[in-house]
Design an enzyme around this catalytic site. Structure first.
Site, PDB file in Angstrom:
ATOM      1  N   ASN A  99       0.832  -1.205   0.000  1.00 11.82           N
ATOM      2  CA  ASN A  99       0.000   0.000   0.000  1.00 11.82           C
ATOM      3  C   ASN A  99       0.863   1.250   0.000  1.00 11.82           C
ATOM      4  O   ASN A  99       1.930   1.286   0.602  1.00 11.82           O
ATOM      5  CB  ASN A  99      -0.924   0.005   1.219  1.00 11.82           C
ATOM      6  CG  ASN A  99      -1.858  -1.185   1.209  1.00 11.82           C
ATOM      7  OD1 ASN A  99      -2.030  -1.822   0.173  1.00 11.82           O
ATOM      8  ND2 ASN A  99      -2.453  -1.492   2.342  1.00 11.82           N
ATOM      9  N   HIS A 116       5.757  -0.709  -2.830  1.00 12.71           N
ATOM     10  CA  HIS A 116       5.256   0.037  -3.989  1.00 12.71           C
ATOM     11  C   HIS A 116       5.344   1.549  -3.817  1.00 12.71           C
ATOM     12  O   HIS A 116       4.657   2.298  -4.505  1.00 12.71           O
ATOM     13  CB  HIS A 116       3.816  -0.396  -4.319  1.00 12.71           C
ATOM     14  CG  HIS A 116       3.733  -1.803  -4.825  1.00 12.71           C
ATOM     15  ND1 HIS A 116       2.559  -2.518  -4.887  1.00 12.71           N
ATOM     16  CD2 HIS A 116       4.688  -2.639  -5.289  1.00 12.71           C
ATOM     17  CE1 HIS A 116       2.801  -3.727  -5.368  1.00 12.71           C
ATOM     18  NE2 HIS A 116       4.085  -3.837  -5.613  1.00 12.71           N
ATOM     19  N   SER A 186      -4.881  -9.613  -3.013  1.00 14.12           N
ATOM     20  CA  SER A 186      -5.367 -10.621  -3.961  1.00 14.12           C
ATOM     21  C   SER A 186      -4.230 -11.565  -4.349  1.00 14.12           C
ATOM     22  O   SER A 186      -4.471 -12.605  -4.955  1.00 14.12           O
ATOM     23  CB  SER A 186      -5.955  -9.942  -5.199  1.00 14.12           C
ATOM     24  OG  SER A 186      -4.989  -9.093  -5.779  1.00 14.12           O
TER      25      SER A 186
HETATM   26  P1  OAD Z   1      -6.324  -5.906  -4.719  1.00 12.06           P
HETATM   27  O1  OAD Z   1      -7.370  -4.869  -4.958  1.00 12.06           O
HETATM   28  O2  OAD Z   1      -5.830  -6.683  -5.870  1.00 12.06           O
HETATM   29  O3  OAD Z   1      -6.863  -6.963  -3.665  1.00 12.06           O
HETATM   30  C1  OAD Z   1      -7.493  -6.566  -2.472  1.00 12.06           C
HETATM   31  C2  OAD Z   1      -7.726  -7.802  -1.631  1.00 12.06           C
HETATM   32  O4  OAD Z   1      -8.272  -7.379  -0.396  1.00 12.06           O
HETATM   33  C3  OAD Z   1      -8.729  -8.794  -2.240  1.00 12.06           C
HETATM   34  O5  OAD Z   1      -8.203 -10.104  -2.142  1.00 12.06           O
HETATM   35  C4  OAD Z   1      -9.965  -8.629  -1.358  1.00 12.06           C
HETATM   36  O6  OAD Z   1     -10.692  -9.850  -1.208  1.00 12.06           O
HETATM   37  C5  OAD Z   1      -9.344  -8.222  -0.039  1.00 12.06           C
HETATM   38  N1  OAD Z   1     -10.219  -7.443   0.849  1.00 12.06           N
HETATM   39  C6  OAD Z   1     -11.269  -6.656   0.544  1.00 12.06           C
HETATM   40  N2  OAD Z   1     -11.799  -6.106   1.642  1.00 12.06           N
HETATM   41  C7  OAD Z   1     -11.068  -6.558   2.683  1.00 12.06           C
HETATM   42  C8  OAD Z   1     -11.116  -6.364   4.109  1.00 12.06           C
HETATM   43  N3  OAD Z   1     -12.029  -5.568   4.667  1.00 12.06           N
HETATM   44  N4  OAD Z   1     -10.206  -7.004   4.869  1.00 12.06           N
HETATM   45  C9  OAD Z   1      -9.263  -7.803   4.313  1.00 12.06           C
HETATM   46  N5  OAD Z   1      -9.175  -8.036   2.992  1.00 12.06           N
HETATM   47  C10 OAD Z   1     -10.061  -7.418   2.189  1.00 12.06           C
HETATM   48  O7  OAD Z   1      -5.131  -5.189  -3.922  1.00 12.06           O
HETATM   49  P2  OAD Z   1      -3.616  -5.650  -3.748  1.00 12.06           P
HETATM   50  O8  OAD Z   1      -3.510  -7.116  -3.606  1.00 12.06           O
HETATM   51  O9  OAD Z   1      -3.029  -4.795  -2.700  1.00 12.06           O
HETATM   52  O10 OAD Z   1       0.105  -2.020  -7.340  1.00 12.06           O
HETATM   53  O11 OAD Z   1      -3.018  -5.231  -5.140  1.00 12.06           O
HETATM   54  C11 OAD Z   1      -1.646  -5.371  -5.358  1.00 12.06           C
HETATM   55  C12 OAD Z   1      -1.132  -4.257  -6.213  1.00 12.06           C
HETATM   56  O12 OAD Z   1      -1.901  -4.169  -7.414  1.00 12.06           O
HETATM   57  C13 OAD Z   1      -1.265  -2.857  -5.625  1.00 12.06           C
HETATM   58  O13 OAD Z   1      -0.213  -2.541  -4.736  1.00 12.06           O
HETATM   59  C14 OAD Z   1      -1.238  -2.002  -6.821  1.00 12.06           C
HETATM   60  C15 OAD Z   1      -2.182  -2.767  -7.708  1.00 12.06           C
HETATM   61  O14 OAD Z   1      -2.049  -2.560  -9.052  1.00 12.06           O
HETATM   62  C16 OAD Z   1       0.617  -0.968  -7.946  1.00 12.06           C
HETATM   63  O15 OAD Z   1      -0.009   0.063  -8.095  1.00 12.06           O
HETATM   64  C17 OAD Z   1       2.025  -1.174  -8.394  1.00 12.06           C
END
Ligand code: OAD
Length: 245
Positions: A99, A116, A186
């Site tokens: 984040n 990031h 995710s």
């Molecule tokens: P994603 O938006 O891909 O995934 C968010 C995750 O959080 C999903 O698996 C949801 O199920 C989960 N989620 C949603 N609400 C939640 C809650 N209340 N508690 C816990 N989990 C919850 O976000 P990231 O995995 O962070 O990169 O994405 C990775 C990267 O992709 C980011 O850092 C960004 C993006 O493109 C860059 O900008 C380089």
């Protein structure tokens, strides 16, 4: 399941935590891929690549300025605070985050490895100087450096490498932890997601906190299905007894 996870957490002397956008969701910061996610509304190739910035710095900055305003209104929640308690209780601890919102630091986390980058920093394309700029909204878009050069957000875009040092620190923490806690990601963006199999290959237990399944869920020691704001306070008790020798 929660009891077992709590027990593992209590027993671990060295821990790493990997967080993603999901931990900030309950603070009101949109995720990327879920319902209401940013990449459902916008195309990353228009907004989050070096090419997009070269093509249209104003458009990219308008989007980042809007995100900075959303984040400025957000507050860390009980899940962020639980991770601060965990850090205080563990002799060896690293919080690795994908984040850019700074909510972990605002909650009080100290040892944060930012894979990031940070949306509150800006970097000059001409002189290379990087500094914090927390003004919202920005008075000038696109913002300029004192040297006259164009400033860019201090975040990692698609196709770019991770900040020097951050990846090495993250790998080191994961290789040397007994337990990895994966929260709100995710787990589809690499190299960050690769930290999960790395931890397993090095013999660590892995616990996931996520309301949804991820590509790794089936292979993990424990998947706690639910929002971070509820699961983490239940997992990490208020009383300072998390630590063992
Ligand atoms: P994603 O938006 O891909 O995934 C968010 C995750 O959080 C999903 O698996 C949801 O199920 C989960 N989620 C949603 N609400 C939640 C809650 N209340 N508690 C816990 N989990 C919850 O976000 P990231 O995995 O962070 O990169 O994405 C990775 C990267 O992709 C980011 O850092 C960004 C993006 O493109 C860059 O900008 C380089």
């Amino acid at each position: 399941m929660l009891d077992q996870a709590r027990q593992w957490l209590r027993a671990a002397r060295s821990m790493a935590v990997l967080t993603g956008a999901g931990i900030s969701a309950e603070s009101g910061v949109p995720t990327f891929r879920g319902p209401g996610g940013l990449w459902r509304q916008y195309r990353p190739e228009d907004l989050a690549t070096p090419e997009a910035f070269r093509r249209n710095p104003r458009l990219v900055w308008e989007w980042y300025d809007w995100r900075r305003q959303r984040i400025a209104q957000a507050r860390p929640h009980a899940g962020h605070e639980a991770l601060v308690r965990l850090e205080r209780a563990k002799p060896r601890f690293a919080l690795i985050t994908q984040n850019v919102d700074g909510l972990h630091e605002r909650a009080g986390s100290q040892r944060v490895i930012k894979l990031h980058g940070d949306i509150w920093t800006v970097r000059c394309l001409a002189c290379g100087r990087e500094r914090r700029d927390e003004r919202v909204p920005l008075p000038e878009i696109p913002p300029r450096c004192e040297c006259g050069g164009l400033l860019r957000p201090g975040v990692v875009w698609f196709g770019e490498s991770l900040p020097p040092g951050a990846w090495e620190q993250a790998e080191d923490a994961v290789r040397n932890c007994e337990l990895l806690l994966v929260i709100g990601t995710s787990a589809v963006v690499y190299p960050a997601a690769g930290l999960i199999p790395l931890a397993q290959a090095c013999g660590a237990r892995v616990i996931e906190v996520n309301p949804e399944e991820t590509p790794f869920s089936a292979r993990l020691d424990c998947s706690l299905r639910g929002p971070a704001g509820q699961i983490l306070p239940a997992l990490i008790p208020l009383e300072p007894n998390v630590q063992t020798g």
